[in-house]
Design a protein around this motif. Structure first.
Motif, mmCIF file in Angstrom:
data_model
loop_
_atom_site.group_PDB
_atom_site.id
_atom_site.type_symbol
_atom_site.label_atom_id
_atom_site.label_comp_id
_atom_site.label_asym_id
_atom_site.label_seq_id
_atom_site.Cartn_x
_atom_site.Cartn_y
_atom_site.Cartn_z
ATOM 1 N N ILE A 1 29.611 -65.647 71.786
ATOM 2 C CA ILE A 1 28.454 -65.114 71.069
ATOM 3 C C ILE A 1 28.498 -65.699 69.665
ATOM 4 O O ILE A 1 29.377 -65.367 68.881
ATOM 5 C CB ILE A 1 28.489 -63.573 71.038
ATOM 6 C CG1 ILE A 1 28.452 -63.040 72.463
ATOM 7 C CG2 ILE A 1 27.347 -63.030 70.198
ATOM 8 C CD1 ILE A 1 28.828 -61.589 72.585
ATOM 9 N N SER A 2 27.556 -66.595 69.375
ATOM 10 C CA SER A 2 27.622 -67.298 68.093
ATOM 11 C C SER A 2 26.475 -66.969 67.152
ATOM 12 O O SER A 2 26.618 -67.048 65.946
ATOM 13 C CB SER A 2 27.689 -68.813 68.332
ATOM 14 O OG SER A 2 26.566 -69.220 69.089
ATOM 15 N N SER A 3 25.341 -66.607 67.674
ATOM 16 C CA SER A 3 24.185 -66.329 66.824
ATOM 17 C C SER A 3 23.748 -64.880 67.059
ATOM 18 O O SER A 3 23.149 -64.563 68.079
ATOM 19 C CB SER A 3 23.043 -67.291 67.164
ATOM 20 O OG SER A 3 21.960 -67.089 66.294
ATOM 21 N N TYR A 4 24.110 -64.026 66.111
ATOM 22 C CA TYR A 4 23.890 -62.597 66.294
ATOM 23 C C TYR A 4 23.692 -61.913 64.948
ATOM 24 O O TYR A 4 23.999 -62.464 63.890
ATOM 25 C CB TYR A 4 25.089 -61.953 67.007
ATOM 26 C CG TYR A 4 26.371 -62.120 66.228
ATOM 27 C CD1 TYR A 4 26.762 -61.179 65.277
ATOM 28 C CD2 TYR A 4 27.180 -63.240 66.396
ATOM 29 C CE1 TYR A 4 27.916 -61.349 64.539
ATOM 30 C CE2 TYR A 4 28.328 -63.418 65.661
ATOM 31 C CZ TYR A 4 28.697 -62.467 64.741
ATOM 32 O OH TYR A 4 29.831 -62.634 63.997
ATOM 33 N N GLN A 5 23.188 -60.700 65.024
ATOM 34 C CA GLN A 5 23.115 -59.828 63.854
ATOM 35 C C GLN A 5 23.970 -58.604 64.167
ATOM 36 O O GLN A 5 23.746 -57.915 65.165
ATOM 37 C CB GLN A 5 21.684 -59.392 63.569
ATOM 38 C CG GLN A 5 21.591 -58.425 62.395
ATOM 39 C CD GLN A 5 20.197 -57.853 62.205
ATOM 40 O OE1 GLN A 5 19.240 -58.273 62.853
ATOM 41 N NE2 GLN A 5 20.078 -56.887 61.324
ATOM 42 N N LEU A 6 24.950 -58.347 63.334
ATOM 43 C CA LEU A 6 25.810 -57.184 63.504
ATOM 44 C C LEU A 6 25.024 -55.931 63.132
ATOM 45 O O LEU A 6 24.431 -55.856 62.050
ATOM 46 C CB LEU A 6 27.058 -57.319 62.621
ATOM 47 C CG LEU A 6 28.105 -56.220 62.750
ATOM 48 C CD1 LEU A 6 28.704 -56.199 64.158
ATOM 49 C CD2 LEU A 6 29.216 -56.457 61.718
ATOM 50 N N LEU A 7 24.985 -54.979 64.043
ATOM 51 C CA LEU A 7 24.277 -53.721 63.792
ATOM 52 C C LEU A 7 25.236 -52.627 63.345
ATOM 53 O O LEU A 7 24.950 -51.866 62.423
ATOM 54 C CB LEU A 7 23.535 -53.260 65.048
ATOM 55 C CG LEU A 7 22.481 -54.209 65.596
ATOM 56 C CD1 LEU A 7 21.920 -53.679 66.907
ATOM 57 C CD2 LEU A 7 21.377 -54.412 64.575
ATOM 58 N N ARG A 8 26.383 -52.556 64.039
ATOM 59 C CA ARG A 8 27.325 -51.485 63.748
ATOM 60 C C ARG A 8 28.706 -51.882 64.234
ATOM 61 O O ARG A 8 28.849 -52.548 65.260
ATOM 62 C CB ARG A 8 26.885 -50.207 64.465
ATOM 63 C CG ARG A 8 27.713 -48.986 64.143
ATOM 64 C CD ARG A 8 27.199 -47.788 64.891
ATOM 65 N NE ARG A 8 27.662 -47.854 66.276
ATOM 66 C CZ ARG A 8 27.909 -46.796 67.030
ATOM 67 N NH1 ARG A 8 27.717 -45.589 66.562
ATOM 68 N NH2 ARG A 8 28.319 -46.936 68.271
ATOM 69 N N ALA A 9 29.705 -51.473 63.491
ATOM 70 C CA ALA A 9 31.095 -51.616 63.919
ATOM 71 C C ALA A 9 31.802 -50.320 63.562
ATOM 72 O O ALA A 9 31.707 -49.846 62.427
ATOM 73 C CB ALA A 9 31.763 -52.806 63.231
ATOM 74 N N ARG A 10 32.461 -49.736 64.549
ATOM 75 C CA ARG A 10 33.139 -48.478 64.309
ATOM 76 C C ARG A 10 34.455 -48.446 65.065
ATOM 77 O O ARG A 10 34.593 -49.066 66.130
ATOM 78 C CB ARG A 10 32.274 -47.286 64.718
ATOM 79 C CG ARG A 10 31.997 -47.181 66.184
ATOM 80 C CD ARG A 10 31.181 -45.958 66.587
ATOM 81 N NE ARG A 10 31.953 -44.751 66.655
ATOM 82 C CZ ARG A 10 32.690 -44.371 67.694
ATOM 83 N NH1 ARG A 10 32.781 -45.140 68.766
ATOM 84 N NH2 ARG A 10 33.339 -43.239 67.678
ATOM 85 N N LEU A 11 35.398 -47.725 64.499
ATOM 86 C CA LEU A 11 36.654 -47.468 65.178
ATOM 87 C C LEU A 11 36.536 -46.124 65.873
ATOM 88 O O LEU A 11 35.951 -45.186 65.317
ATOM 89 C CB LEU A 11 37.811 -47.431 64.172
ATOM 90 C CG LEU A 11 38.067 -48.729 63.417
ATOM 91 C CD1 LEU A 11 39.052 -48.506 62.285
ATOM 92 C CD2 LEU A 11 38.588 -49.795 64.384
ATOM 93 N N GLY A 12 37.075 -46.031 67.062
ATOM 94 C CA GLY A 12 37.053 -44.774 67.803
ATOM 95 C C GLY A 12 38.467 -44.357 68.165
ATOM 96 O O GLY A 12 39.315 -45.192 68.494
ATOM 97 N N LEU A 13 38.703 -43.070 68.102
ATOM 98 C CA LEU A 13 40.000 -42.494 68.444
ATOM 99 C C LEU A 13 39.784 -41.273 69.321
ATOM 100 O O LEU A 13 39.060 -40.351 68.930
ATOM 101 C CB LEU A 13 40.760 -42.089 67.168
ATOM 102 C CG LEU A 13 41.916 -41.093 67.298
ATOM 103 C CD1 LEU A 13 43.035 -41.634 68.178
ATOM 104 C CD2 LEU A 13 42.451 -40.728 65.918
ATOM 105 N N THR A 14 40.374 -41.289 70.496
ATOM 106 C CA THR A 14 40.423 -40.090 71.325
ATOM 107 C C THR A 14 41.891 -39.739 71.516
ATOM 108 O O THR A 14 42.760 -40.618 71.552
ATOM 109 C CB THR A 14 39.736 -40.284 72.696
ATOM 110 O OG1 THR A 14 40.218 -41.468 73.304
ATOM 111 C CG2 THR A 14 38.240 -40.375 72.544
ATOM 112 N N THR A 15 42.155 -38.455 71.599
ATOM 113 C CA THR A 15 43.531 -37.967 71.661
ATOM 114 C C THR A 15 43.834 -37.381 73.032
ATOM 115 O O THR A 15 42.936 -37.036 73.788
ATOM 116 C CB THR A 15 43.770 -36.899 70.576
ATOM 117 O OG1 THR A 15 42.786 -35.874 70.719
ATOM 118 C CG2 THR A 15 43.676 -37.509 69.183
#
Length: 183
Positions: A78-92
Motif C-alpha cells: 500500500i503506497s498511496s494512501y491517506q491515514l485516517l486513524r491509528a490507535r493502540l488497543g489493549l484487551t486483558t
C-alpha cells in the motif's frame, strides 16, 4: 483479507512491546465496540489514540509508531494512501472466552490493518457481513478467526464487520489498528 508475518525488525518490535507494556497511557473504553449496556461491564478494553485526521490529534507517541505504520503499509504493498486513524488497543485476560461486539471502525469505505504487537489467544473474528450504510445487521456469520501472532499484520476491507476476543490464557492482547483510504 491478507496476512503477512515478520513485518518489523525484531529490535524495533521489542521496543514497541516494551512501550505498550510500560510507558503508554491507556484509556478505558467502557463500551468497547459499541456493545450494549448489559455487556459494558465485561466488554471493556483500553485504547491509546495515536492519530486521528477527524480530531486533528497526534499523540506524543505517534512519532515512535509512525515508522511501524509506514513499514506495515509498505509490506502490504500500500503506497498511496491517506491515514485516517491509528490507535493502540489493549484487551486483558478474562476467565471466559469473551468476544467483543462485531463492529466496523469507520462508516466510510476504507482499509483496516490489525498489527499484532504480541502473541495472544484472543482471536480476531472476521464476519461475512459488510456495512452498507442502510440495513443494520442483527445476525453475524463467521468468515474467519485469526489468532494473534506477534509481528504479523492482517489487512481487510474496513466495511467488513469484525471483532476482537479477550485473551483467556494470556494476560494481554496488544494491537496497532490502522485505518486508511487509498488515493
Amino acid at each position: 483479507m491478507r496476512r503477512i508475518y515478520n513485518v518489523l525488525d525484531i529490535p524495533y518490535l521489542g521496543h514497541l512491546q516494551s512501550l505498550v507494556l510500560n510507558n503508554i497511557p491507556w484509556y478505558c473504553l467502557n463500551n468497547s465496540a459499541n456493545s450494549s449496556l448489559v455487556d459494558q461491564q465485561q466488554n471493556f478494553s483500553f485504547e491509546h489514540l495515536l492519530y486521528s485526521n477527524t480530531k486533528d490529534l497526534k499523540s506524543d507517541f505517534f512519532s515512535i509508531f509512525y515508522p511501524a505504520i509506514l513499514t506495515i503499509l509498505h509490506r502490504l504493498d500500500i503506497s498511496s494512501y491517506q491515514l485516517l486513524r491509528a490507535r493502540l488497543g489493549l484487551t486483558t485476560k478474562d476467565n471466559t472466552k469473551r468476544e467483543h461486539t462485531p463492529h466496523i471502525d469507520l462508516e466510510i469505505p476504507h482499509g483496516t490493518v490489525v498489527f499484532y504487537i504480541n502473541s495472544s489467544d484472543g482471536p480476531t473474528t472476521l464476519y461475512k457481513e459488510k456495512y452498507n450504510g442502510i440495513t443494520p445487521v442483527s445476525l453475524f456469520n463467521i468468515s474467519e478467526q485469526i489468532e494473534p501472532t506477534a509481528n504479523s499484520a492482517l489487512l481487510f476491507d474496513g466495511l467488513q464487520y469484525h471483532s476482537s476476543t479477550k485473551p483467556f490464557n494470556n494476560s494481554f492482547r496488544f494491537i496497532l489498528n490502522i485505518n486508511f483510504i487509498l488515493k
